[in-house]
Design a protein around this motif. Structure first.
Motif, PDB file in Angstrom:
ATOM      1  N   VAL A  38      58.712  21.094 -20.819  1.00  0.00           N
ATOM      2  CA  VAL A  38      58.349  20.924 -22.181  1.00  0.00           C
ATOM      3  C   VAL A  38      59.036  20.470 -23.303  1.00  0.00           C
ATOM      4  CG1 VAL A  38      57.369  21.742 -24.500  1.00  0.00           C
ATOM      5  CG2 VAL A  38      56.781  22.895 -22.222  1.00  0.00           C
ATOM      6  N   SER A  39      60.701  20.588 -22.591  1.00  0.00           N
ATOM      7  CA  SER A  39      61.791  19.730 -23.556  1.00  0.00           C
ATOM      8  C   SER A  39      61.435  18.894 -22.541  1.00  0.00           C
ATOM      9  CB  SER A  39      62.650  20.554 -23.206  1.00  0.00           C
ATOM     10  OG  SER A  39      64.316  20.379 -23.596  1.00  0.00           O
ATOM     11  N   LEU A  40      61.454  18.000 -21.347  1.00  0.00           N
ATOM     12  CA  LEU A  40      61.603  16.653 -21.960  1.00  0.00           C
ATOM     13  C   LEU A  40      60.264  16.251 -22.483  1.00  0.00           C
ATOM     14  CD1 LEU A  40      62.790  16.559 -18.036  1.00  0.00           C
ATOM     15  CD2 LEU A  40      64.545  15.968 -19.377  1.00  0.00           C
ATOM     16  N   ILE A  41      59.747  16.578 -22.620  1.00  0.00           N
ATOM     17  CA  ILE A  41      57.913  15.777 -23.177  1.00  0.00           C
ATOM     18  C   ILE A  41      57.878  15.758 -23.999  1.00  0.00           C
ATOM     19  CG2 ILE A  41      55.764  16.042 -23.711  1.00  0.00           C
ATOM     20  CD1 ILE A  41      55.215  17.427 -20.949  1.00  0.00           C
ATOM     21  N   GLU A  42      59.069  16.722 -24.444  1.00  0.00           N
ATOM     22  CA  GLU A  42      59.389  16.413 -26.336  1.00  0.00           C
ATOM     23  C   GLU A  42      60.348  15.920 -26.887  1.00  0.00           C
ATOM     24  OE1 GLU A  42      60.707  20.664 -27.507  1.00  0.00           O
ATOM     25  OE2 GLU A  42      58.010  20.720 -28.370  1.00  0.00           O
ATOM     26  N   ARG A  43      61.249  15.205 -25.851  1.00  0.00           N
ATOM     27  CA  ARG A  43      62.355  14.423 -26.209  1.00  0.00           C
ATOM     28  C   ARG A  43      62.213  12.778 -25.349  1.00  0.00           C
ATOM     29  NH1 ARG A  43      66.953  18.156 -23.628  1.00  0.00           N
ATOM     30  NH2 ARG A  43      66.929  16.813 -22.070  1.00  0.00           N
ATOM     31  N   GLY A  44      60.435  13.103 -24.759  1.00  0.00           N
ATOM     32  CA  GLY A  44      60.577  11.658 -24.776  1.00  0.00           C
ATOM     33  C   GLY A  44      60.635  11.270 -23.488  1.00  0.00           C
ATOM     34  N   THR A  45      61.167  11.689 -22.573  1.00  0.00           N
ATOM     35  CA  THR A  45      61.559  11.428 -21.120  1.00  0.00           C
ATOM     36  C   THR A  45      60.713  11.352 -20.452  1.00  0.00           C
ATOM     37  OG1 THR A  45      63.630  12.800 -21.825  1.00  0.00           O
ATOM     38  CG2 THR A  45      63.165  11.823 -19.789  1.00  0.00           C
TER      39      THR A  45
END
Length: 195
Positions: A38-45
């Protein structure tokens, strides 16, 4: 008055925890992996489309668990496979060992201790832990993690159900518009015949 410290509790008093350590206290290894995704999706990675993950953005992380997720999906990979692989990875086991050395997780069973549960509750009530780390992806607003980077068009949630309904409507094997019906009118069910 002096407070007596239990074994392992002395180390954990002043130690700062990161979001993934709180995620471990809330739901063990799989929650850590879900939180990283979820964190990496939110950051656009990472991008999420059709239940598959793929790396789309620049990798700007040095956290071992984030790097494990990125390494787990060099190309498009099913989300469940990535979460399962990372949830049981050496990076997550190392995170659990660190929490064990702080007295926040039992060393043998890897379950949170009373101090760990208290620490998690205090951080959650203070608002230091994101909802997805506490409750998993179900805590997200529907579709928020699916959006990925700005301008991306996610797959609609209802697309799969719509396609299934269309397929059933067009399926000749179900007797719709074929000669497989029970009587000559194309309607099934008997009971109206004369003897």
């Amino acid at each position: 008055m002096t407070r007596m410290l239990r074994r392992g509790e002395a180390d954990s008093i002043g130690e700062d925890l990161d979001v993934y350590e709180y995620a471990y206290l809330a739901g063990a290894g799989l929650r850590v992996a879900e939180s990283v995704v979820v964190s990496l999706i939110e950051r656009g990675t990472l991008s999420l489309g059709a239940a598959r993950l793929r790396v789309i953005g620049e990798v700007r992380s040095e956290h071992p668990v984030e790097l494990a997720v990125i390494a787990a999906c060099p190309r498009s990979k099913p989300v469940r496979e990535v979460i399962e692989a990372v949830g049981h990875s050496e990076e997550v086991h190392e995170l659990a060992r660190r929490l064990g050395s702080l007295g926040l997780v039992r060393r043998r069973r890897r379950k949170p201790t009373r101090a760990g549960r208290r620490r998690l509750a205090d951080a959650a009530s203070a608002g230091h832990v994101p909802a997805y780390a506490l409750h998993g992806p179900a805590a997200l607003v529907p579709g928020s993690a699916r959006r990925g980077t700005a301008g991306a068009h996610p797959v609609p949630d209802t697309l799969g159900r719509t396609l299934i309904r269309m397929g059933k409507a067009l399926d000749d094997d179900r007797g719709h518009g074929t000669d497989n019906a029970a009587d000559g009118n194309g309607f099934g069910g008997g009971g109206g015949g004369s003897d």
